[in-house]
Design a protein around this motif. Structure first.
Motif, PDB file in Angstrom:
ATOM      1  N   PRO A 153    -116.847  73.533 -20.729  1.00 17.35           N
ATOM      2  CA  PRO A 153    -115.408  73.655 -20.544  1.00 17.35           C
ATOM      3  C   PRO A 153    -114.842  72.568 -19.126  1.00 17.35           C
TER       4      PRO A 153
ATOM      5  N   TRP B  28    -107.158  76.308 -32.779  1.00 11.58           N
ATOM      6  CA  TRP B  28    -107.482  77.187 -31.599  1.00 11.58           C
ATOM      7  C   TRP B  28    -107.984  78.289 -31.803  1.00 11.58           C
ATOM      8  N   SER B  29    -108.346  78.693 -33.059  1.00 20.51           N
ATOM      9  CA  SER B  29    -109.076  79.963 -33.206  1.00 20.51           C
ATOM     10  C   SER B  29    -110.588  79.218 -33.110  1.00 20.51           C
ATOM     11  N   TRP B  30    -110.795  78.295 -33.601  1.00 20.62           N
ATOM     12  CA  TRP B  30    -112.137  77.532 -33.512  1.00 20.62           C
ATOM     13  C   TRP B  30    -112.621  77.333 -32.224  1.00 20.62           C
ATOM     14  N   LEU B  31    -111.611  76.897 -31.256  1.00 22.35           N
ATOM     15  CA  LEU B  31    -111.702  76.561 -29.848  1.00 22.35           C
ATOM     16  C   LEU B  31    -112.046  77.815 -29.149  1.00 22.35           C
ATOM     17  N   VAL B  32    -111.462  78.909 -29.257  1.00 22.06           N
ATOM     18  CA  VAL B  32    -111.670  80.149 -28.641  1.00 22.06           C
ATOM     19  C   VAL B  32    -113.058  80.556 -29.116  1.00 22.06           C
ATOM     20  N   GLN B  33    -113.656  80.586 -30.391  1.00 21.96           N
ATOM     21  CA  GLN B  33    -114.887  80.789 -30.696  1.00 21.96           C
ATOM     22  C   GLN B  33    -116.053  80.009 -29.916  1.00 21.96           C
TER      23      GLN B  33
ATOM     24  N   LEU C 172    -115.633  78.330 -27.057  1.00 20.62           N
ATOM     25  CA  LEU C 172    -115.640  78.811 -25.733  1.00 20.62           C
ATOM     26  C   LEU C 172    -116.678  80.227 -25.266  1.00 20.62           C
ATOM     27  N   GLU C 173    -116.609  81.095 -26.302  1.00 18.71           N
ATOM     28  CA  GLU C 173    -117.188  82.253 -26.249  1.00 18.71           C
ATOM     29  C   GLU C 173    -118.883  81.705 -26.446  1.00 18.71           C
TER      30      GLU C 173
ATOM     31  N   CYS D 157    -120.216  79.138 -24.816  1.00 20.43           N
ATOM     32  CA  CYS D 157    -120.152  78.488 -23.644  1.00 20.43           C
ATOM     33  C   CYS D 157    -121.067  79.120 -22.660  1.00 20.43           C
TER      34      CYS D 157
ATOM     35  N   PRO E  75    -118.526  76.927 -34.531  1.00 17.41           N
ATOM     36  CA  PRO E  75    -118.393  77.108 -32.987  1.00 17.41           C
ATOM     37  C   PRO E  75    -119.794  76.897 -32.296  1.00 17.41           C
TER      38      PRO E  75
END
Length: 418
Positions: A61, A86-91, A93-94, A96, A360
């Motif tokens: 990030p 945005w859903s894909w980005l949240v997953q 980040l999880e 990372c 993700p």
């Protein structure tokens, strides 16, 4: 068993090949006029098990912010009101975290190493050619910080018994003599001697021709419109040729896979990550790469394909846009000319872009769905060429009632709780 494979990229064609070798009656359906004409057409050309790693990792990030501010950006983001993005980005980040990175890289290396071995067997048994070379990959580090950060990757390589060599600048030049002019820009490198190179498009076209001779039917110029279902099974595929039916179905439509099954209640966490490449003639052998050189700073692969050099990279989140953007070409050209000045004729280079279907966690989705005759082989991201043969073989074994030769449970959609 009669099987329909949706998609004729490198993953779809390898799936069809291994299913046919297992004795099934296979039909491949694709909207394009031939095999390998989308994401497989001009990728970076690497078969790189040792370099298989998820984009999501500790520190990414913060690194992504730095990348966005660079002149030659390895990462580009175009914010859009797209809930799937945005859903894909949240997953992502999880994923990372250090533990997630080690887990994801481990299973990616496992599948990629197996896939390289399956490709070796295929080449030996059929004689298929595709501008292939078996001379390794060299990851070039421009800073000591990059050298130090490689320790985590080396730990995973050691865990899975992957051969590697840690090199200083002189060692990098010994492996890739064309880097001699860039000696002052190199601190060290990580060489993976088991990695290979080759033209994924040539491979896909040649394997499709071999599959056709082996009895596989290819329906090109055929639009795939919908999957019909009843009673927990897929009953047919609606296409521009009418309704096609089979006993089982394989979804290998890359970035277009999620939209095809969304109406069935399947939510595939796959989003297109746009990549670019240039392909340029070699004009000076001594200043050209021998195999593949990965420029760690710009996240770019520079690969020898016969008498050409393929330069590929960039992760651009721009939806399904296939617009060719000049700044991305400049990044590719900068990495090539900075490391291999005078080796290639950029005035004759071709510029290309493709949509890489990324999950993700970086690992493809292979296996069953809640519909007992619908199987997935999709979401390979930047590693479709690296993982294609192994993925096709694992899928064919599963669909044929055989136990795959590697652990496969964590490759399925179930790892997302679906």
């Amino acid at each position: 068993m009669k099987i329909i494979v949706l998609g004729s990229g490198v993953v779809g064609v390898t799936s069809a090949w291994y299913l046919a070798q297992a004795g099934h009656e296979v039909t491949v359906v694709d909207r394009q006029p031939g095999a390998g004409l989308e994401t497989s057409f001009a990728n970076a050309g690497q078969v790189s098990p040792g370099y298989s790693a998820p984009w999501a990792g500790p520190g990414v990030p913060l690194k992504s912010i730095k990348w966005l501010l660079m002149k030659y950006r390895p990462f580009v983001f175009w914010p859009m009101p797209d809930p799937h993005l945005w859903s894909w980005l949240v997953q992502m980040l999880e994923n990372c975290t250090t533990s997630a990175y080690d887990r994801n890289k481990g299973r990616m290396v496992r599948l990629a190493e197996y896939s390289r071995d399956v490709l070796d067997d295929l080449r030996a048994s059929t004689g298929i050619t595709y501008d292939d070379r078996q001379q390794g990959t060299l990851q070039v580090f421009r800073t000591q910080k990059q050298v130090d950060a490689a320790a985590g990757d080396i730990r995973v390589l050691q865990q899975y018994g992957v051969k590697y060599e840690v090199l200083d600048a002189a060692g990098c030049i010994a492996a890739e003599p064309g880097l001699a002019s860039a000696r002052d820009k190199i601190v060290g490198g990580l060489r993976l001697p088991g990695d290979q190179t080759g033209d994924a498009f040539k491979f896909t076209q040649n394997l499709a021709a071999m599959a056709q001779k082996a009895g596989v039917t290819f329906l090109y110029d055929t639009k795939i419109r919908a999957l019909h279902n009843e009673g927990g099974r897929i009953t047919g595929v609606q296409t521009s040729r009418g309704l096609l039916s089979a006993d089982s179905y394989v979804l290998s439509l890359g970035s277009y896979s999620p939209a095809m099954v969304r109406s069935l209640g399947l939510n595939l966490p796959i989003y297109p990550v746009k990549g670019y490449s240039i392909t340029t003639p070699i004009i000076n052998e001594e200043r050209a790469p021998v195999s593949t050189v990965m420029d760690e700073t710009f996240k770019i692969g520079i690969t020898r394909l016969g008498n050409r050099t393929r330069v590929g990279g960039t992760a651009e989140l721009a939806g399904f846009s296939t617009r060719l953007r000049k700044p991305r070409r400049e990044t590719l050209e900068h990495s090539l000319t900075d490391l291999f000045p005078g080796g290639n004729n950029l005035s004759d280079a071709t510029f290309w872009t493709g949509l890489r279907p990324m999950t993700p966690d970086g690992t493809p989705i292979i296996g069953r769905t809640q519909y007992d005759n619908l199987f997935l082989n999709t979401g390979h991201g930047t590693l479709g060429w690296t993982m294609a043969c192994g993925s096709g073989r694992v899928l064919a074994d599963l669909m044929s009632g055989r136990m795959p030769e590697i652990p496969f449970e964590d490759l399925g959609l179930v790892r997302y709780g679906r």
